[in-house]
Design a protein around this motif. Structure first.
Motif, PDB file in Angstrom:
ATOM      1  N   TYR B  31       7.078  -1.838   9.466  1.00  0.00           N
ATOM      2  CA  TYR B  31       7.224  -2.321   8.095  1.00  0.00           C
ATOM      3  C   TYR B  31       6.950  -3.821   8.018  1.00  0.00           C
ATOM      4  CZ  TYR B  31       9.414  -3.750   3.749  1.00  0.00           C
ATOM      5  OH  TYR B  31       9.654  -4.317   2.537  1.00  0.00           O
ATOM      6  N   LEU B  32       7.586  -4.579   8.933  1.00  0.00           N
ATOM      7  CA  LEU B  32       7.391  -6.029   8.933  1.00  0.00           C
ATOM      8  C   LEU B  32       5.931  -6.377   9.151  1.00  0.00           C
ATOM      9  CD1 LEU B  32      10.348  -7.530  10.951  1.00  0.00           C
ATOM     10  CD2 LEU B  32       9.760  -7.941   8.588  1.00  0.00           C
ATOM     11  N   GLU B  33       5.334  -5.658  10.107  1.00  0.00           N
ATOM     12  CA  GLU B  33       3.933  -5.936  10.416  1.00  0.00           C
ATOM     13  C   GLU B  33       3.062  -5.776   9.170  1.00  0.00           C
ATOM     14  OE1 GLU B  33       1.916  -7.130  13.186  1.00  0.00           O
ATOM     15  OE2 GLU B  33       1.907  -5.246  14.268  1.00  0.00           O
ATOM     16  N   ARG B  34       3.301  -4.682   8.441  1.00  0.00           N
ATOM     17  CA  ARG B  34       2.452  -4.439   7.272  1.00  0.00           C
ATOM     18  C   ARG B  34       2.739  -5.444   6.163  1.00  0.00           C
ATOM     19  NH1 ARG B  34       2.324   1.939   6.300  1.00  0.00           N
ATOM     20  NH2 ARG B  34       0.930   1.259   4.645  1.00  0.00           N
ATOM     21  N   LYS B  35       4.014  -5.802   6.011  1.00  0.00           N
ATOM     22  CA  LYS B  35       4.352  -6.785   4.991  1.00  0.00           C
ATOM     23  C   LYS B  35       3.737  -8.145   5.320  1.00  0.00           C
ATOM     24  CE  LYS B  35       6.807  -5.784   1.344  1.00  0.00           C
ATOM     25  NZ  LYS B  35       6.045  -5.418   0.132  1.00  0.00           N
ATOM     26  N   ILE B  36       3.939  -8.556   6.586  1.00  0.00           N
ATOM     27  CA  ILE B  36       3.472  -9.895   6.968  1.00  0.00           C
ATOM     28  C   ILE B  36       1.957  -9.955   6.933  1.00  0.00           C
ATOM     29  CG2 ILE B  36       3.360 -11.490   8.910  1.00  0.00           C
ATOM     30  CD1 ILE B  36       6.245 -10.603   9.535  1.00  0.00           C
ATOM     31  N   SER B  37       1.302  -8.890   7.415  1.00  0.00           N
ATOM     32  CA  SER B  37      -0.158  -8.896   7.360  1.00  0.00           C
ATOM     33  C   SER B  37      -0.597  -8.967   5.908  1.00  0.00           C
ATOM     34  CB  SER B  37      -0.719  -7.664   8.045  1.00  0.00           C
ATOM     35  OG  SER B  37      -0.442  -6.511   7.286  1.00  0.00           O
ATOM     36  N   GLY B  38       0.139  -8.283   5.035  1.00  0.00           N
ATOM     37  CA  GLY B  38      -0.184  -8.349   3.620  1.00  0.00           C
ATOM     38  C   GLY B  38      -0.102  -9.775   3.097  1.00  0.00           C
ATOM     39  N   TRP B  39       1.006 -10.437   3.399  1.00  0.00           N
ATOM     40  CA  TRP B  39       1.154 -11.821   2.942  1.00  0.00           C
ATOM     41  C   TRP B  39       0.027 -12.701   3.454  1.00  0.00           C
ATOM     42  CZ3 TRP B  39       6.934 -11.688   4.452  1.00  0.00           C
ATOM     43  CH2 TRP B  39       7.690 -11.271   3.346  1.00  0.00           C
ATOM     44  N   ILE B  40      -0.258 -12.550   4.752  1.00  0.00           N
ATOM     45  CA  ILE B  40      -1.231 -13.457   5.345  1.00  0.00           C
ATOM     46  C   ILE B  40      -2.624 -13.201   4.798  1.00  0.00           C
ATOM     47  CG2 ILE B  40      -2.330 -14.032   7.543  1.00  0.00           C
ATOM     48  CD1 ILE B  40       0.441 -13.856   8.771  1.00  0.00           C
ATOM     49  N   GLN B  41      -2.917 -11.935   4.477  1.00  0.00           N
ATOM     50  CA  GLN B  41      -4.242 -11.641   3.932  1.00  0.00           C
ATOM     51  C   GLN B  41      -4.232 -11.615   2.412  1.00  0.00           C
ATOM     52  OE1 GLN B  41      -5.005  -7.925   5.828  1.00  0.00           O
ATOM     53  NE2 GLN B  41      -5.782  -8.900   7.675  1.00  0.00           N
ATOM     54  N   ALA B  42      -3.202 -12.197   1.798  1.00  0.00           N
ATOM     55  CA  ALA B  42      -3.109 -12.267   0.354  1.00  0.00           C
ATOM     56  C   ALA B  42      -3.132 -10.883  -0.295  1.00  0.00           C
ATOM     57  CB  ALA B  42      -4.229 -13.145  -0.223  1.00  0.00           C
ATOM     58  N   ARG B  43      -2.386  -9.944   0.317  1.00  0.00           N
ATOM     59  CA  ARG B  43      -2.179  -8.629  -0.291  1.00  0.00           C
ATOM     60  C   ARG B  43      -0.673  -8.470  -0.498  1.00  0.00           C
ATOM     61  NH1 ARG B  43      -2.536  -4.901   3.204  1.00  0.00           N
ATOM     62  NH2 ARG B  43      -3.015  -5.990   5.131  1.00  0.00           N
ATOM     63  N   LEU B  44      -0.284  -7.319  -1.008  1.00  0.00           N
ATOM     64  CA  LEU B  44       1.141  -7.111  -1.220  1.00  0.00           C
ATOM     65  C   LEU B  44       1.789  -6.305  -0.113  1.00  0.00           C
ATOM     66  CD1 LEU B  44       1.208  -6.476  -5.039  1.00  0.00           C
ATOM     67  CD2 LEU B  44       2.107  -8.434  -3.811  1.00  0.00           C
ATOM     68  N   GLY B  45       1.031  -5.498   0.595  1.00  0.00           N
ATOM     69  CA  GLY B  45       1.625  -4.638   1.615  1.00  0.00           C
ATOM     70  C   GLY B  45       2.274  -3.426   0.975  1.00  0.00           C
ATOM     71  N   PRO B  46       2.985  -2.601   1.763  1.00  0.00           N
ATOM     72  CA  PRO B  46       3.594  -1.392   1.202  1.00  0.00           C
ATOM     73  C   PRO B  46       4.592  -1.764   0.106  1.00  0.00           C
ATOM     74  CG  PRO B  46       4.400  -1.803   3.402  1.00  0.00           C
ATOM     75  CD  PRO B  46       3.249  -2.723   3.197  1.00  0.00           C
ATOM     76  N   LYS B  47       4.581  -1.004  -1.000  1.00  0.00           N
ATOM     77  CA  LYS B  47       5.377  -1.421  -2.135  1.00  0.00           C
ATOM     78  C   LYS B  47       6.031  -0.260  -2.872  1.00  0.00           C
ATOM     79  CE  LYS B  47       5.196  -5.051  -5.469  1.00  0.00           C
ATOM     80  NZ  LYS B  47       6.493  -5.514  -5.007  1.00  0.00           N
ATOM     81  N   HIS B  48       5.489   0.956  -2.711  1.00  0.00           N
ATOM     82  CA  HIS B  48       5.887   2.005  -3.640  1.00  0.00           C
ATOM     83  C   HIS B  48       7.090   2.824  -3.212  1.00  0.00           C
ATOM     84  CE1 HIS B  48       2.867   1.278  -6.550  1.00  0.00           C
ATOM     85  NE2 HIS B  48       1.949   1.203  -5.604  1.00  0.00           N
ATOM     86  N   ILE B  49       7.211   3.105  -1.884  1.00  0.00           N
ATOM     87  CA  ILE B  49       8.289   3.997  -1.471  1.00  0.00           C
ATOM     88  C   ILE B  49       9.535   3.182  -1.156  1.00  0.00           C
ATOM     89  CG2 ILE B  49       8.954   5.772   0.175  1.00  0.00           C
ATOM     90  CD1 ILE B  49       5.947   6.294   0.502  1.00  0.00           C
TER      91      ILE B  49
END
Lengths: 163, 399, 103
Positions: B31-49
């Motif tokens: 989860y952290l990996e996807r969130k942080i990668s999202g932040w760093i690549q200017a995305r939101l990451g997982p958000k819906h569930i």
């Protein structure tokens, strides 16, 4: 009771994969069977209260030598690891030699009265091993390090592709 | 029968650790990996569930559990099935020697064995056997190449890793993980900054060099970017686990994240003081608070606010602000231990995990020859020289 | 029941003989190396067992075991490098096919 059970289990963990190592017709399976063998030997070291040797055994044997062997198998056998014939013509002779040697060794080991001493190992034997290496056995230590260096250089020179 | 009770105790502890790590390391890690990668690549990451996507990994795990187990044709089925188990078990066994904190006089550790860090290094090195076995048995050229790369990489980086561990063991004078933390308690600061008493702060360069060497080698040892050649997606599909499906794939993931958290934990223990609380004067904590405030203010008042990239920095500044304020008032009130030791350990470990993830999503992948050059021509000589110099300094001025 | 020195020696002897069998019967040079590793391990068990039961106060057996492990690593590195070199020039690592010097 517990000690005997642990010893029996560890011996089986050591010896059964060792049989696979020497008889399997699939060389990769043979090499992977080295791992449980080495881990079983590690367990025996732990039972003999040689924790440091046990740690080094896992690090060097299970972690490095096995991987090196697998690496070379995959570079040489085209990655398949399955050859039609892994054994040579000396199987009967080899089996005879091995069984005979085992018989002789076991007879000798059981008949000899070993001079066992009742002392105890140093509790924290990493320190003891380190002190022994740098005091009584310092020459061995130095020679071993030279051998390490020589084999490092030698392995690189031998394995290097000639341009 | 005491040995039977010992055995049952060991099995019980193993089950507890397994569940803990499966939940914390794999689920939270992914989860952290996807969130942080999202932040760093200017995305939101997982958000819906779940709130903020918190349950995304749970959903993924349920999905993986339902998937069919596919064994490729002409694959060596036995080895193919055992390989992920080797990786996961070796990664979980790392955790036996990790002390999490202190409860009263009791150290929270499964077993404080006297070869602690050596045991850790040994278990970490067994992982590669599972990886190379999985790569070979998949009967797939990409998987085989991934396995082979992994073997050469892990053998190369085990040496700088072991040199880092040796450095900490030499300074502490023990191999036990609890002993290493105790040695840092005795000298009053982390090994990263300070060596035992006569040398003190002059040990700073040695400590920083050793911890950087160790962290670089640890990143490579757990196959993460910039050292993720074994599973380089763009050239090798997914590397050694290209053919794995369902729970076996999840076991590889569990192994990878368990190993990464383990490396962060052991780095925390060896260089960052383990579970101990940093002892600073109250005004120092106030300075930290001010620093965090300045960073946050700069981000919030300038155009930087518009970019998603600064979000992790802002979050870190916020966390640092909160922590240093608590610590400021705590130390002002004269408390000897403001926050529980378990919290400090987890905070340091997660900070390191964050650092590793930050690296992963910032740097491009190295080439294989660059990778091996870094290990053999940079890290190995640096580690050896550092070990020699530290030993020299300790013998001449210390002890 | 206590496990005595003899039990360890017997396990080591069996392991050694398995290694010997592997060395004598394998065609593949890498498999022969694997047999040698088994034999070295057997020797190590003996050293550590003698250390524990015969002279517990000294750690000489463990020191020798560590030296042997180091030398085994050297041997594996050089041996496997030789295997690679042989494979490169002869395209085989079956020892009975490497017979250039045989008259």
């Amino acid at each position: 009771m517990g000690e005997l059970a642990a010893f029996m289990i560890l011996s089986l963990v050591t010896l059964i994969p060792a049989v696979v190592v020497v008889t399997s017709s699939n060389i990769v399976r043979a090499a992977l069977s080295l791992v449980p063998t080495f881990l079983g030997v590690t367990g025996l070291y732990v039972m003999l209260q040689a924790e440091f040797v046990a740690g080094i055994q896992v690090l060097i044997y299970a972690g490095a030598i096995t991987v090196l062997i697998l690496f070379v198998i995959m570079l040489t056998e085209g990655g398949t690891g399955v050859r039609t014939r892994q054994l040579n013509d000396q199987v009967p002779l080899g089996a005879m030699a091995a069984v005979w040697l085992a018989f002789v060794l076991i007879v000798i080991f059981t008949r000899t009265g070993w001079p066992t001493a009742a002392g105890v190992l140093p509790a924290y034997n990493v320190v003891a091993v380190g002190n022994a290496f740098l005091s009584d056995y310092v020459l061995i230590f130095e020679v071993t390090s030279v051998v390490l260096l020589v084999s490092l250089v030698g392995a690189i020179v031998i394995a290097r592709r000639e341009d | 029968m005491p040995w039977l009770i010992e055995l049952l105790k060991a099995i019980g502890l193993a089950v507890v650790i397994f569940t803990f790590l499966a939940v914390v390391a794999a689920m939270l890690g992914v989860y952290l990996e996807r969130k942080i990668s999202g932040w760093i690549q200017a995305r939101l990451g997982p958000k819906h569930i779940g709130p903020q996507g918190l349950l995304q990994t749970v959903a993924d795990t349920v999905k993986l559990l339902q998937k069919e187990h596919i064994t490729p044709r002409h694959a060596d089925a036995l080895i193919f099935n055992v390989a992920p188990v080797i990786v996961a078990v070796a990664a979980l066994l790392d955790w036996v020697v990790i002390p999490f904190g202190k409860l009263g006089d009791r150290v929270l550790v499964v077993r404080d064995i006297n070869i602690g860090v050596l045991y850790f290094a040994a278990m970490a090195s067994v992982t590669v056997v599972g990886i190379i076995a999985g790569g070979w048995s998949s009967n797939n050229k990409y998987a085989l190449l991934g396995g082979l790369r992994s073997a050469s990489q892990m053998i190369s980086y085990e040496i700088p890793l072991a040199l880092g561990i040796l450095w900490a063991a030499m300074v502490a004078g023990t191999l036990s993980t609890v002993g290493i933390v105790d040695a840092q308690v005795r000298q009053g600061s982390w090994f990263m900054f300070k060596l035992p008493s006569p040398i003190g702060w002059f040990g700073l360069p040695f400590g920083i060099l050793a911890s950087l060497t160790f962290l670089t080698a640890a990143t490579a040892e757990v196959n993460r970017v910039p050292f993720d050649l074994p599973e380089a997606e763009s050239e090798l599909v997914a590397g050694y686990f290209a053919e794995y499906t369902g729970m076996r794939f999840a076991l590889f993931q569990l192994g990878e994240y368990g190993e990464m958290f383990g490396m962060a934990a052991v780095a925390t223990i060896m260089f960052f003081g383990g579970w101990t609380e940093p002892h600073l004067q109250p005004y120092m904590w106030l300075l930290v608070t001010l620093g965090c405030l300045v960073v946050a203010a700069v981000i919030l008042t300038t155009g930087l606010r518009q970019t998603l990239l600064v979000r992790p920095i802002l979050m870190l500044a916020g966390l640092g602000l909160l922590l240093s304020l608590v610590m400021f008032f705590g130390t002002r009130a004269g408390l000897s231990q403001v926050l529980p030791s378990l919290m400090w350990f987890l905070a340091k470990m997660f900070a390191l995990v964050f650092f590793l993830m930050w690296m992963r999503w910032t740097y491009p992948r190295l080439r294989l020859d660059q990778l091996l050059t870094l290990s053999w021509k940079v890290l190995l000589p640096l580690g050896l020289l550092n070990l020699l110099a530290t030993g020299f300094v300790l013998t001449v001025w210390g002890r | 029941m206590q496990v005595g020195l003899t039990s360890y020696l017997i396990v080591a002897a069996l392991l050694f003989c398995l290694g010997l069998y592997g060395v004598l019967t394998r065609r593949n040079a890498v498999a022969i190396l694997m047999g040698i590793e088994l034999m070295l391990n057997a020797a190590n068990i003996n050293l550590v067992a003698f250390n524990r039961f015969v002279a517990p106060a000294a750690v000489a057996g463990q020191v020798f075991a560590l030296v042997i492990i180091t030398l085994a690593a050297c041997e594996a590195a050089v041996g496997l490098a030789l295997v690679m070199a042989a494979y490169r020039s002869l395209e085989t690592i079956q020892v009975d096919e490497i017979n250039l010097m045989k008259w």
